[in-house]
Design a protein around this motif. Structure first.
Motif, PDB file in Angstrom:
ATOM      1  N   ALA A 248       0.973  -1.144   0.099  1.00 50.28           N
ATOM      2  CA  ALA A 248      -0.160   0.058   0.012  1.00 50.28           C
ATOM      3  C   ALA A 248       0.806   1.173  -0.037  1.00 50.28           C
ATOM      4  N   HIS A 249       1.850   1.042   0.775  1.00 50.23           N
ATOM      5  CA  HIS A 249       2.973   2.329   0.929  1.00 50.23           C
ATOM      6  C   HIS A 249       4.009   2.429   0.124  1.00 50.23           C
ATOM      7  N   LEU A 250       4.013   1.536  -1.149  1.00 45.44           N
ATOM      8  CA  LEU A 250       5.180   1.657  -1.873  1.00 45.44           C
ATOM      9  C   LEU A 250       5.015   3.095  -2.573  1.00 45.44           C
ATOM     10  N   PRO A 258      -1.723  12.920  -0.558  1.00 46.50           N
ATOM     11  CA  PRO A 258      -1.364  12.643   0.758  1.00 46.50           C
ATOM     12  C   PRO A 258      -1.762  11.370   1.252  1.00 46.50           C
ATOM     13  N   CYS A 259      -1.154  10.673   2.158  1.00 49.17           N
ATOM     14  CA  CYS A 259      -1.393   9.143   2.478  1.00 49.17           C
ATOM     15  C   CYS A 259      -1.614   9.350   4.149  1.00 49.17           C
ATOM     16  N   ARG A 260      -2.649   8.454   4.499  1.00 55.86           N
ATOM     17  CA  ARG A 260      -2.824   8.215   5.987  1.00 55.86           C
ATOM     18  C   ARG A 260      -1.574   8.058   6.837  1.00 55.86           C
ATOM     19  N   CYS A 261      -0.438   7.634   6.084  1.00 57.99           N
ATOM     20  CA  CYS A 261       0.972   7.121   6.794  1.00 57.99           C
ATOM     21  C   CYS A 261       1.588   8.408   7.201  1.00 57.99           C
ATOM     22  N   GLY A 262       1.221   9.638   6.429  1.00 61.96           N
ATOM     23  CA  GLY A 262       1.854  10.912   6.811  1.00 61.96           C
ATOM     24  C   GLY A 262       2.645  11.381   5.725  1.00 61.96           C
ATOM     25  N   GLY A 265       2.160  10.415  -1.839  1.00 61.27           N
ATOM     26  CA  GLY A 265       2.699   9.675  -3.226  1.00 61.27           C
ATOM     27  C   GLY A 265       2.863   8.104  -2.874  1.00 61.27           C
ATOM     28  N   CYS A 266       1.884   7.475  -2.013  1.00 57.46           N
ATOM     29  CA  CYS A 266       2.041   6.300  -1.859  1.00 57.46           C
ATOM     30  C   CYS A 266       1.100   5.264  -2.669  1.00 57.46           C
ATOM     31  N   LEU A 267       1.482   4.157  -3.068  1.00 58.18           N
ATOM     32  CA  LEU A 267       0.505   3.645  -4.283  1.00 58.18           C
ATOM     33  C   LEU A 267      -0.878   3.482  -3.909  1.00 58.18           C
TER      34      LEU A 267
HETATM   35 ZN   LIG Z   1       1.597   5.748   2.863  1.00 59.55          ZN
END
Ligand SMILES: [Zn+2]
Length: 398
Positions: A248-250, A258-262, A265-267
């Motif tokens: 998911a975070h590739l 923006p991604c929930r991981c902070g 550009g995460c997949l």
């Molecule tokens: Zn992410």
């Protein structure tokens, strides 16, 4: 149900060999049935006596039938063809997606007999699983009143620990450490197996789908959840606590999403159905329908997204070098040009993939992939050990 009195010793070497050869017999019949026992012996390398013994046991368990016209007196004769008995049992299936659950029934060949989609926005985990159990009950009563349920297979995205039957972490459902297997075993009274949906679809491809998947396969799942699974030979890689396949975070190129991981550009954050719908300003099913009908702007969005999926596919192909990479994505089945766009990206980026047209393929189960994922979790257990606890009435070891 039948019992050969070998339950407690099933882990010993003889029991394991017996399970493996019964599995080989059942798979030979899955692939080539109806098939004569003498042919099974030739194909599997087992002795004629061993095949006859296993076939008798599998007949007794209701997994096989002898072909009509074979006659009662021919039972056990080596040249009488046997086939799977697809009318006797049924596998329950549940797939948990972010906005809806799919409940279904499958036969022994993995055919989906019936599937039902239930929206579940706002339901807590316990309530959703209780609702799914009710729907399963209705499907069994309405569509398979004369069949015996083998159990229930459950598939979902996120981090799923198969050994404990727990959804460890599914951020998009907001589930943490939900004991799905135990909750559903309690409410349905059935044997329940739980696994990640990408791994489940690896099992489905290996049993019922693409022939090359038996060599080695990567499954890349792109929906609201984006994840992957890998198998080589008969071994699907789980890793400690079944955490493998989290792509998911590739990072992907040219994305500032923006991604929930902070990070950005995460997949998953970039290609998820929710992101696409938000950018288009219409619900995802509507956007997919527009693209399917050929609306230019919608088609372009899916083609751009396919190139990003292709970036991940190229990386997975180079790291794992599978015989085949299977893409599970609704637009691949419906929007012309998406699969070629993924293959083009792979052609440009991958160093190891000689022929993307051969190697990058769509799922073998378009339109039923979610139901198939759930059912395959259970059917894999059956095909792996057809003499095991699923049909013996013994509880399954956890
Ligand atoms: Zn992410």
């Amino acid at each position: 149900m039948t019992s050969r009195g070998d339950g407690p010793q099933r882990t010993d070497a003889r029991g394991a060999r017996r399970s493996a050869s019964a599995s080989a017999v059942l798979r030979a019949i899955l692939d080539d049935g109806p098939i004569a026992r003498s042919t099974i012996a030739r194909r599997t390398g087992l002795s004629a006596a061993a095949v006859t013994g296993h076939a008798a046991e599998l007949l007794h368990r209701g997994l096989l039938r002898e072909l009509p016209g074979a006659g009662r007196r021919s039972v056990g004769r080596p040249h009488v063809p046997v086939d799977l008995d697809t009318a006797r049992h049924v596998a329950g299936a549940l797939h948990l997606a972010v906005h809806h659950a799919t409940v279904a029934l499958l036969d022994l060949r993995g055919n989906v007999l019936v599937q039902h989609e239930e929206p579940h926005d706002g339901l807590a985990a316990e309530d959703l699983l209780a609702r799914a159990a009710e729907i399963l009950d209705d499907l069994l009563l309405g569509h398979a009143p004369d069949r015996e349920p083998l159990g229930l297979g459950v598939a979902t995205g996120g981090w799923v620990d198969r050994a404990s039957g727990t959804v460890v972490d599914h951020p998009l459902l907001d589930w943490k450490n939900v004991p799905v297997r135990d909750l559903l075993a309690e409410s349905t009274g059935l044997a329940v197996e739980v696994d990640g949906h990408a791994r489940a679809l690896v099992h489905a491809e290996r049993l019922f789908g693409h022939p090359k998947a038996r060599e080695s396969v990567v499954q890349l799942f792109a929906g609201n959840v984006v994840d992957a699974a890998f198998a080589t030979g008969a071994t699907v890689h789980h890793g400690p606590r079944s955490a493998a396949g989290a792509v998911a975070h590739l990072p992907v190129d040219d994305s500032a999403e923006p991604c929930r991981c902070g990070r950005t550009g995460c997949l998953e954050a970039t290609v998820s159905e929710a992101t696409l719908a938000r950018r288009a300003g219409v619900p995802f099913p509507e956007l997919l329908a527009l693209a399917t009908a050929g609306e230019t702007a919608a088609v372009r969005m899916f083609h751009d997204r396919a190139r990003l999926i292709g970036q991940a596919a190229a990386l997975l192909l180079d790291v794992l070098n599978p015989a085949v990479l299977v893409v599970v994505d609704r637009s691949v089945a419906q929007v012309p040009g998406c699969l070629p766009a993924i293959r083009d990206e792979v052609r440009e980026r991958s160093r190891g993939c000689a022929d993307p047209a051969e190697t990058v393929v769509p799922t073998s189960f378009p339109g039923t992939e979610l139901a198939t994922a759930g059912g395959a979790v259970l059917l894999d257990v059956l095909y792996d050990d057809p003499l095991g606890p699923l049909l013996s009435g013994l509880p399954r070891a956890s």
